[in-house]
Design a protein around this motif. Structure first.
Motif, PDB file in Angstrom:
ATOM      1  N   TYR A  91       0.842  -1.199   0.000  1.00  0.00           N
ATOM      2  CA  TYR A  91       0.000   0.000   0.000  1.00  0.00           C
ATOM      3  C   TYR A  91       0.877   1.249   0.000  1.00  0.00           C
ATOM      4  O   TYR A  91       1.999   1.215   0.500  1.00  0.00           O
TER       5      TYR A  91
ATOM      6  N   ASP B 125      -2.854   4.636  -2.617  1.00  0.00           N
ATOM      7  CA  ASP B 125      -4.091   4.223  -1.965  1.00  0.00           C
ATOM      8  C   ASP B 125      -4.764   5.369  -1.227  1.00  0.00           C
ATOM      9  O   ASP B 125      -5.963   5.520  -1.290  1.00  0.00           O
TER      10      ASP B 125
ATOM     11  N   GLU C  42      -9.193   0.919   7.182  1.00  0.00           N
ATOM     12  CA  GLU C  42     -10.573   0.599   6.805  1.00  0.00           C
ATOM     13  C   GLU C  42     -10.617  -0.054   5.439  1.00  0.00           C
ATOM     14  O   GLU C  42     -11.337  -1.012   5.193  1.00  0.00           O
ATOM     15  N   LYS C  43      -9.817   0.503   4.559  1.00  0.00           N
ATOM     16  CA  LYS C  43      -9.771  -0.012   3.194  1.00  0.00           C
ATOM     17  C   LYS C  43      -9.272  -1.454   3.180  1.00  0.00           C
ATOM     18  O   LYS C  43      -9.823  -2.315   2.487  1.00  0.00           O
TER      19      LYS C  43
ATOM     20  N   ASN D 215     -11.938  -3.916   4.282  1.00  0.00           N
ATOM     21  CA  ASN D 215     -13.036  -4.167   3.359  1.00  0.00           C
ATOM     22  C   ASN D 215     -12.609  -4.808   2.042  1.00  0.00           C
ATOM     23  O   ASN D 215     -13.435  -5.041   1.193  1.00  0.00           O
ATOM     24  N   GLU D 216     -11.335  -5.024   1.868  1.00  0.00           N
ATOM     25  CA  GLU D 216     -10.933  -5.507   0.537  1.00  0.00           C
ATOM     26  C   GLU D 216     -10.955  -7.021   0.485  1.00  0.00           C
ATOM     27  O   GLU D 216     -10.928  -7.715   1.496  1.00  0.00           O
TER      28      GLU D 216
ATOM     29  N   ILE E 195     -11.742  -0.601  -4.764  1.00  0.00           N
ATOM     30  CA  ILE E 195     -12.229  -1.034  -3.454  1.00  0.00           C
ATOM     31  C   ILE E 195     -12.944   0.132  -2.794  1.00  0.00           C
ATOM     32  O   ILE E 195     -12.454   1.252  -2.805  1.00  0.00           O
ATOM     33  N   ASP E 196     -14.100  -0.153  -2.255  1.00  0.00           N
ATOM     34  CA  ASP E 196     -14.786   0.904  -1.508  1.00  0.00           C
ATOM     35  C   ASP E 196     -14.315   0.873  -0.069  1.00  0.00           C
ATOM     36  O   ASP E 196     -14.355  -0.170   0.582  1.00  0.00           O
ATOM     37  N   GLY E 197     -13.892   2.009   0.414  1.00  0.00           N
ATOM     38  CA  GLY E 197     -13.383   2.066   1.782  1.00  0.00           C
ATOM     39  C   GLY E 197     -14.458   2.467   2.747  1.00  0.00           C
ATOM     40  O   GLY E 197     -15.446   3.050   2.397  1.00  0.00           O
TER      41      GLY E 197
END
Lengths: 389, 167, 230
Positions: free
Chosen positions: B94, B125, B147-148, B151-152, B165-167
């Motif tokens: 990242y 990112d 957070e990202k 959720n990935e 990816i939606d964070g």
């Protein structure tokens, strides 16, 4: 001959020199690359050293990894915009970068800042020196393997940054100095806050002295290492604590112009005769202490009155040339401003301290041992933005 | 990891994996300019204490790092080194771009020697705005990145497609 | 160096001003006896600063004399000025850089600064005497098409990096310099960025964001308002 051919030739010549030495002592020469990103280089200085065993036979600093083209950009910015930009040259003592430029512009415009503005300028100038040099004191420890000082430095530096922030609104890049004065007056309660911050810094200096100065490792790694004699230091144009550590009594706060309020105060310029890494550390330690004294005196006697002289809203500087330098945290910093009477400067030559201070590296690193490279560079104390601009 | 690569790992396992990755970020400090000092303040100063977020700031080499913070002005001369640094890091990796200069060139938008944004060289990112951002802002950036990560879908990293990816 | 010339008159009084002027005059006289006709021009800003302009052929001699004869052992900086007016018309009102080729108007006349000059490129350097606290700025004219000059390293070691910077920024050739390669720029960089005719390409693409700085302030008079609204 173009540049690449020249590169190759000098490389071949250096290799030949290596092999001549190596025949005698039967070891293989080695080229060690330090950087461009290395914790010891305060950013992005790259140093290529040729080694013979543990000893350096040639060192060449390679700058330019942080070159942002300040001198060109100042030619396309108006005078008030230039101060925003030049904040970022020596990023640890940002306010100090603005002062010589503003003084040069004031000299050309024949404007003088009111006394109150001059005093507040001097206070902020000295606070940026303290916040800059405290980090040096901590950093010098970490380059020798002592982790504790740097945590202390970051802890106590925050107190000074808080004071700078509560006046200027910026922890780092205040952009607070104006042609003809400063942007705002001091906030309420600031003077007491600064006094207590200065007490903490004075304690910090004592702690540093207790932690490092009588430490055997510290002494043996810095005493007699990286000695720069006074004539060499002058010829390379070293300035600030580096020059004073070589025994030259030259401080622009005392010997320079009248732009700041230093000449009305009682303080001392410290020098050290040795010119080694230890002397440079010691002089800076005393300078932080002296800075605390200066700030305390300034706080006692801030004159009343306005903080801004009468200047036109759109600033056009009359034609002329002015050179003003001040004693910045890293050494003498000056601006040679050429104006053609327009909104933008015609040419601004920025003389930054670290540029000269680091150009001596290839001279001073010759013959030292590998671990001492780091100590010597740390004791020369440079900021990359101040070298590369 | 075969299960992850196939993209068929159960949701609960993925979440567990992501949570453990999220709280053990080794961050490599690529300090370039002014922002490096604020990054230093965020990572080293006792006042900000980044380790409470599960971030370990001092890996010995980029080969041990999960995250790199590009803090400061990237010049054209520096750009190849930044790219090489990114290539040396192991996947999943990242990037946080810290400060105006790394985001878009900042005050040097018209300079002849500054790269106008590190995202021209490597994928980014999280962008942290500011000149320089306060240490708190960098911590916020790290929280957003965590957070990202939570959720990935780790399998996306092996599918080869672009990561959205939606964070 | 006082902050303003006005301050000099007010604070230091006439006597002291005359005294310091004499100090600088005496310096100029000593330089003139040493260099003779090679000292082309000089300029004194009372109690503040001194500029001299010397012949290009005697550049190194000047440096050696300043160091040994006048005790100016401290090397401050060395750089170049390009006196050509910028062909890009960078003014407050100009949103984008003008295209110099499309521009038909006559270029402005070149005008050199303090201590005069008669060429486009002017080399200038500054040295200090740290004992007498005296600084001198030395200027010399360079050739317009192929600027070149002898290196100052025999006089001041510190000139090394400064000359490399001047080499890459202005294309000045320093004869006898041991390592005249780019200092800042990557090896393949084309052009000399600080020459006035070097374009900043980003400014061709984007309007100057500085223009938004002309903002309305409370208490502004009518003229400014109409100016801002147009």
């Amino acid at each position: 001959m173009n540049v690449t051919e020249q590169d190759q030739l000098s490389y071949i010549a250096a290799q030949a020199a290596d092999s001549r030495i190596n025949v005698e002592i039967e070891t293989e020469g080695m080229t060690l690359n330090i950087g461009p990103q290395h914790p010891a280089t305060h950013g992005t200085l790259r140093i290529v050293v040729k080694l013979d065993g543990e000893q350096v036979i040639a060192a060449e600093p390679i700058a330019g990894y942080m070159h942002r083209g300040y001198e060109k950009l100042t030619e396309v910015r108006t005078y008030p915009q230039v101060t925003t930009l030049i904040n970022r040259i020596d990023w640890l003592g940002s306010f100090a970068n603005e002062v010589p430029f503003i003084l040069a512009a004031e000299q050309l415009m024949e404007v003088e800042a009111p006394p109150r503005a001059r005093w507040i300028r001097t206070i902020l100038f000295e606070l940026s020196r303290i916040s800059n040099l405290t980090l040096f004191l901590g950093d010098m420890g970490i380059q020798l393997g002592a982790m504790t000082p740097v945590f202390y430095a970051f802890r106590d530096r925050e107190h000074v940054l808080n004071q700078i922030e509560s006046v200027t609104g910026g922890r780092f890049h205040p952009n607070f100095d104006r042609i003809g004065g400063i942007k705002d007056d001091l906030p309420a309660g600031w003077i007491d806050g600064t006094r207590s911050a200065m007490t903490r810094i004075a304690e910090f200096c004592d702690q540093m002295e207790a932690l490092l100065l009588n430490n055997e490792i510290f002494e043996s790694r810095t005493r007699g290492i990286g000695v720069i004699p006074a004539d060499i230091a002058l010829s390379y144009g070293m300035s600030g604590a580096n020059l004073r550590a070589s025994g030259v009594d030259w401080d622009l706060r005392r010997d320079g112009g009248d732009g700041l309020a230093y000449k009305e105060l009682d303080w001392k310029v410290w020098t050290h005769p040795d010119g080694d890494s230890f002397a440079r550390f010691w002089v800076r330690l005393q300078e932080v202490r002296e800075g605390v004294k200066i700030v305390e005196q300034l706080l006692d006697g801030i004159p009343s009155g306005p903080v801004m002289a009468k200047v036109p809203r759109i600033i056009k500087v009359p034609p002329g040339e002015a050179w003003v330098e001040t004693e910045n945290p890293l050494g003498a910093m000056g601006y040679y401003v050429v104006s053609k009477g327009e909104l933008v400067p015609f040419r601004v030559k920025i003389r930054s301290a670290s540029f000269n201070n680091v150009s001596i590296a290839s001279w001073v690193l010759r013959g030292v041992y590998v671990p001492d490279i780091i100590t010597i560079l740390a004791s020369l104390y440079f900021i990359l933005g101040d070298i590369d601009r | 990891m075969g299960l992850v690569e196939s993209g068929k790992s159960p949701k609960s396992l993925t979440t567990l994996l992501n949570m453990s990755r999220k709280y053990s970020l080794w961050v490599y400090q690529w300090g370039l300019a002014c922002c490096a000092i604020e990054m230093g303040a965020a990572f080293v100063a006792p006042r900000y204490d980044v380790m409470r977020l599960g971030v370990i700031p001092l890996p010995a080499s980029p080969r041990q790092a999960d995250l790199v913070v590009i803090s400061g002005t990237v010049t054209d001369k520096m750009a190849p080194s930044v790219k090489r640094l990114y290539e040396q890091m192991p996947d999943p990796k990242y990037v946080i771009s810290m400060g105006s200069c790394a985001n878009c060139g900042g005050p040097y938008w018209d300079s002849y020697s500054v790269t106008k944004g590190v995202d021209q060289i490597i994928p980014v990112d999280v962008y942290v705005p500011g000149c320089p951002p306060r240490p708190e802002a960098l911590l916020e950036g790290i929280v957003l990145l965590q957070e990202k990560i939570l959720n990935e879908d780790p399998a996306d990293r092996w599918k080869g497609g672009p990561l959205v990816i939606d964070g | 160096m006082s902050s303003t010339a006005e301050a000099t008159e007010e604070t230091s009084g006439d006597q002291e001003e005359v005294a310091t002027d004499e100090r600088r005059e005496a310096l100029v006289e000593r330089i003139r006896t040493e260099l003779g006709d090679a000292l082309i021009d000089h300029h004194i800003l009372a109690d503040t600063d001194l500029w001299i302009r010397v012949d290009r052929e005697r550049w190194v001699d000047t440096g050696l004399f300043l160091r040994d004869g006048l005790g100016c052992a401290y090397f401050n900086f060395l750089s170049v000025i390009d006196w050509m007016p910028s062909p890009f018309g960078r003014e407050m009102e100009a949103e984008v850089d003008a295209d110099p080729e499309a521009d038909t108007k006559e270029p402005e006349a070149m005008q050199q600064g303090v201590a005069g000059g008669d060429s486009r490129f002017q080399l200038f350097a500054r040295v200090n005497n740290v004992i007498d606290h005296m600084g001198i700025t030395i200027k010399t004219d360079l050739d317009d098409d192929t600027p070149s000059i002898d290196t100052w390293i025999p006089a001041y070691d510190g000139a090394n990096w400064h000359e490399r910077e001047a080499f890459e920024m202005y294309g000045v050739d320093f004869i006898g310099h041991p390592n005249l390669i780019n200092l800042y720029l990557p090896t393949g960089f084309e052009g000399n960025p600080l020459r006035k005719d070097f374009p900043l390409l980003a400014r061709r693409m984007k309007p100057w964001p500085g223009i938004v700085d002309v903002e309305q302030m409370p208490g502004d008079d009518e003229e400014d308002e109409t100016e801002a609204s147009t």
